[in-house]
Design an enzyme around this catalytic site. Sequence first.
Site, PDB file in Angstrom:
ATOM      1  N   CYS A 116      56.037  -0.768 123.246  1.00 42.81           N
ATOM      2  CA  CYS A 116      55.292  -0.019 122.225  1.00 42.81           C
ATOM      3  C   CYS A 116      53.831  -0.477 122.116  1.00 42.81           C
ATOM      4  O   CYS A 116      53.035   0.167 121.432  1.00 42.81           O
ATOM      5  CB  CYS A 116      55.994  -0.120 120.887  1.00 42.81           C
ATOM      6  SG  CYS A 116      57.593   0.699 120.944  1.00 42.81           S
ATOM      7  N   HIS A 257      51.104   1.194 115.357  1.00 44.88           N
ATOM      8  CA  HIS A 257      52.202   1.794 116.123  1.00 44.88           C
ATOM      9  C   HIS A 257      53.251   2.313 115.140  1.00 44.88           C
ATOM     10  O   HIS A 257      53.625   1.620 114.197  1.00 44.88           O
ATOM     11  CB  HIS A 257      52.809   0.741 117.051  1.00 44.88           C
ATOM     12  CG  HIS A 257      54.119   1.161 117.611  1.00 44.88           C
ATOM     13  ND1 HIS A 257      54.261   2.314 118.345  1.00 44.88           N
ATOM     14  CD2 HIS A 257      55.364   0.611 117.508  1.00 44.88           C
ATOM     15  CE1 HIS A 257      55.526   2.449 118.688  1.00 44.88           C
ATOM     16  NE2 HIS A 257      56.217   1.438 118.195  1.00 44.88           N
ATOM     17  N   ASN A 287      59.311   7.342 116.804  1.00 45.53           N
ATOM     18  CA  ASN A 287      58.648   6.317 117.613  1.00 45.53           C
ATOM     19  C   ASN A 287      58.553   6.824 119.054  1.00 45.53           C
ATOM     20  O   ASN A 287      59.559   6.905 119.757  1.00 45.53           O
ATOM     21  CB  ASN A 287      59.465   5.022 117.549  1.00 45.53           C
ATOM     22  CG  ASN A 287      58.856   3.903 118.380  1.00 45.53           C
ATOM     23  OD1 ASN A 287      57.908   4.123 119.138  1.00 45.53           O
ATOM     24  ND2 ASN A 287      59.401   2.713 118.248  1.00 45.53           N
TER      25      ASN A 287
HETATM   26  C1  LIG Z   1      66.864   0.058 113.179  1.00 48.00           C
HETATM   27  C2  LIG Z   1      66.507  -0.004 111.706  1.00 48.00           C
HETATM   28  C3  LIG Z   1      65.976   1.332 111.233  1.00 48.00           C
HETATM   29  C4  LIG Z   1      67.776  -0.326 110.926  1.00 48.00           C
HETATM   30  O1  LIG Z   1      67.463  -0.412 109.566  1.00 48.00           O
HETATM   31  P1  LIG Z   1      67.953  -1.655 108.708  1.00 48.00           P
HETATM   32  O2  LIG Z   1      67.524  -1.409 107.350  1.00 48.00           O
HETATM   33  O3  LIG Z   1      67.478  -2.901 109.399  1.00 48.00           O
HETATM   34  O4  LIG Z   1      69.496  -1.491 108.815  1.00 48.00           O
HETATM   35  P2  LIG Z   1      70.542  -2.592 109.280  1.00 48.00           P
HETATM   36  O5  LIG Z   1      70.494  -2.751 110.773  1.00 48.00           O
HETATM   37  O6  LIG Z   1      70.401  -3.798 108.427  1.00 48.00           O
HETATM   38  O7  LIG Z   1      71.875  -1.858 108.901  1.00 48.00           O
HETATM   39  C5  LIG Z   1      72.229  -1.637 107.527  1.00 48.00           C
HETATM   40  C6  LIG Z   1      73.463  -0.775 107.514  1.00 48.00           C
HETATM   41  O8  LIG Z   1      73.116   0.562 107.890  1.00 48.00           O
HETATM   42  C7  LIG Z   1      73.954   0.994 108.937  1.00 48.00           C
HETATM   43  N1  LIG Z   1      73.205   1.906 109.792  1.00 48.00           N
HETATM   44  C8  LIG Z   1      72.504   1.644 110.915  1.00 48.00           C
HETATM   45  N2  LIG Z   1      71.979   2.773 111.397  1.00 48.00           N
HETATM   46  C9  LIG Z   1      72.350   3.755 110.551  1.00 48.00           C
HETATM   47  C10 LIG Z   1      72.122   5.139 110.517  1.00 48.00           C
HETATM   48  N3  LIG Z   1      71.384   5.782 111.456  1.00 48.00           N
HETATM   49  N4  LIG Z   1      72.632   5.853 109.509  1.00 48.00           N
HETATM   50  C11 LIG Z   1      73.380   5.270 108.553  1.00 48.00           C
HETATM   51  N5  LIG Z   1      73.640   3.967 108.537  1.00 48.00           N
HETATM   52  C12 LIG Z   1      73.145   3.210 109.518  1.00 48.00           C
HETATM   53  C13 LIG Z   1      74.364  -0.274 109.654  1.00 48.00           C
HETATM   54  O9  LIG Z   1      75.552  -0.076 110.385  1.00 48.00           O
HETATM   55  C14 LIG Z   1      74.545  -1.210 108.501  1.00 48.00           C
HETATM   56  O10 LIG Z   1      75.782  -0.966 107.915  1.00 48.00           O
HETATM   57  P3  LIG Z   1      76.669  -2.178 107.363  1.00 48.00           P
HETATM   58  O11 LIG Z   1      75.844  -2.805 106.269  1.00 48.00           O
HETATM   59  O12 LIG Z   1      77.905  -1.494 106.867  1.00 48.00           O
HETATM   60  O13 LIG Z   1      76.875  -3.093 108.514  1.00 48.00           O
HETATM   61  C15 LIG Z   1      65.459  -1.128 111.422  1.00 48.00           C
HETATM   62  O14 LIG Z   1      66.051  -2.379 111.635  1.00 48.00           O
HETATM   63  C16 LIG Z   1      64.251  -0.998 112.261  1.00 48.00           C
HETATM   64  O15 LIG Z   1      63.478  -0.071 112.133  1.00 48.00           O
HETATM   65  N6  LIG Z   1      64.001  -1.997 113.152  1.00 48.00           N
HETATM   66  C17 LIG Z   1      62.871  -1.997 114.013  1.00 48.00           C
HETATM   67  C18 LIG Z   1      63.139  -1.074 115.148  1.00 48.00           C
HETATM   68  C19 LIG Z   1      61.879  -0.822 115.928  1.00 48.00           C
HETATM   69  O16 LIG Z   1      60.828  -0.799 115.388  1.00 48.00           O
HETATM   70  N7  LIG Z   1      62.043  -0.621 117.249  1.00 48.00           N
HETATM   71  C20 LIG Z   1      60.978  -0.321 118.108  1.00 48.00           C
HETATM   72  C21 LIG Z   1      60.147  -1.530 118.277  1.00 48.00           C
HETATM   73  S1  LIG Z   1      58.567  -1.170 118.727  1.00 48.00           S
END
Ligand SMILES: CC(C)(COP(=O)(O)OP(=O)(O)OC[C@H]1O[C@@H](n2cnc3c(N)ncnc32)[C@H](O)[C@@H]1OP(=O)(O)O)[C@@H](O)C(=O)NCCC(=O)NCCS
Length: 332
Positions: A116, A257, A287
């Site tokens: 990214c 980004h 993204n």
């Molecule tokens: C991926 C991302 C959106 C997940 O959000 P989060 O708030 O961290 O969520 P978590 O991973 O802690 O998961 C929380 C809960 O939501 C659930 N969950 C994950 N994706 C889900 C979705 N699409 N819909 C509903 N629930 C979801 C998980 O299973 C978890 O459930 P649990 O508590 O029962 O285990 C976030 O971590 C993120 O944006 N990370 C950075 C990713 C990124 O920027 N990538 C590119 C890099 S340049």
Amino acid sequence: MPTARRAKITALGTYVPSNVLTNQDLEKMVDTTDQWIQERTGIRERHIAAKGEAASDLAVGAVKSLLESHPFDLQEVDLIVVGTVTPDMMYPSTACLVQNKLGIKNTWGFDVSAGCSGFIFSLNVGVSFIESGACKKVLVIGSDVNSSMTDYTDRAVCIIFGDGAGAVLLEPAEEGEEGIIDHVAQVEGGGGQYLYMPGGGSLHPATHETVDQKMHYIHQDGQQVFKYAVKKMAEMTERVLAKNGKTGADVDCFIAHQANRRIISATADRLKMAPEKVVINIDRFGNTTAGTIPLAMNTAVQTGKLKKGDLLLLAAVGAGFTSGATLLRWAF
Ligand SMILES: CC(C)(COP(=O)(O)OP(=O)(O)OC[C@H]1O[C@@H](n2cnc3c(N)ncnc32)[C@H](O)[C@@H]1OP(=O)(O)O)[C@@H](O)C(=O)NCCC(=O)NCCS
């Protein structure tokens, strides 16, 4: 002693495929909701390439849009730098494919793999070639077809990514013009384990097993990436500002980004940046990896957030881990 020449961005173009995948569409594909996606990421919809539409096609679309707003003879292009982690194929490089599709005869180019941070890293490279005097016109392109390596049964990944591209033209700045002022950049490979695509390279060449084990898809530990991105985005932006005797208050427009709206807002808060200076278009594009920064530049220009003479701060964090921030004076 002659002062070193600076580079400036003199034109911008973008391209996104016409297919749109909404959160409502994803609700039918995986166990998720529009509300969860919007609250946790800020995304409403993303564009997805058609079958057979590859990174070089999006890149060419972006260059053609650049030419519409800034017509010039493409034969003058000395260098093509393409930031991408979803090249059409392992080789030849996307830059070669773009050169051929655009019919630019006497040029050279290569791809930059920085996840990214791909657009910012490519920009740094292009700027160096202008500053050294080796080139007078450089096309810097960020283009990614993330849908080509997304597992649409993995709800934690498939909601985030979209496809898109942007291109800028770099040329020497006039005497006294600030142009691209400075950048900082870093790689920390220990973070590679949190965001990667393991299959298809020389370590795990494609086999039936690598396909069965879903090794040709994005693997991501979202929480680790999120934590690193929040910390590093703030660190890199503060570093480039301090290096140039500036603070968030001096910045007219901040383009980060577009990975997650919460990461962008956390960085803007840390820099004490007023929300109206912060560009967010993740709601419409998701993204798009190396595409996000030029796509957001376009949004900023179209919404009047970015005008000639504005001090613009760019920042990105990506797979690698990679990170960077660039400070520039918008020149057109
Ligand atoms: C991926 C991302 C959106 C997940 O959000 P989060 O708030 O961290 O969520 P978590 O991973 O802690 O998961 C929380 C809960 O939501 C659930 N969950 C994950 N994706 C889900 C979705 N699409 N819909 C509903 N629930 C979801 C998980 O299973 C978890 O459930 P649990 O508590 O029962 O285990 C976030 O971590 C993120 O944006 N990370 C950075 C990713 C990124 O920027 N990538 C590119 C890099 S340049």
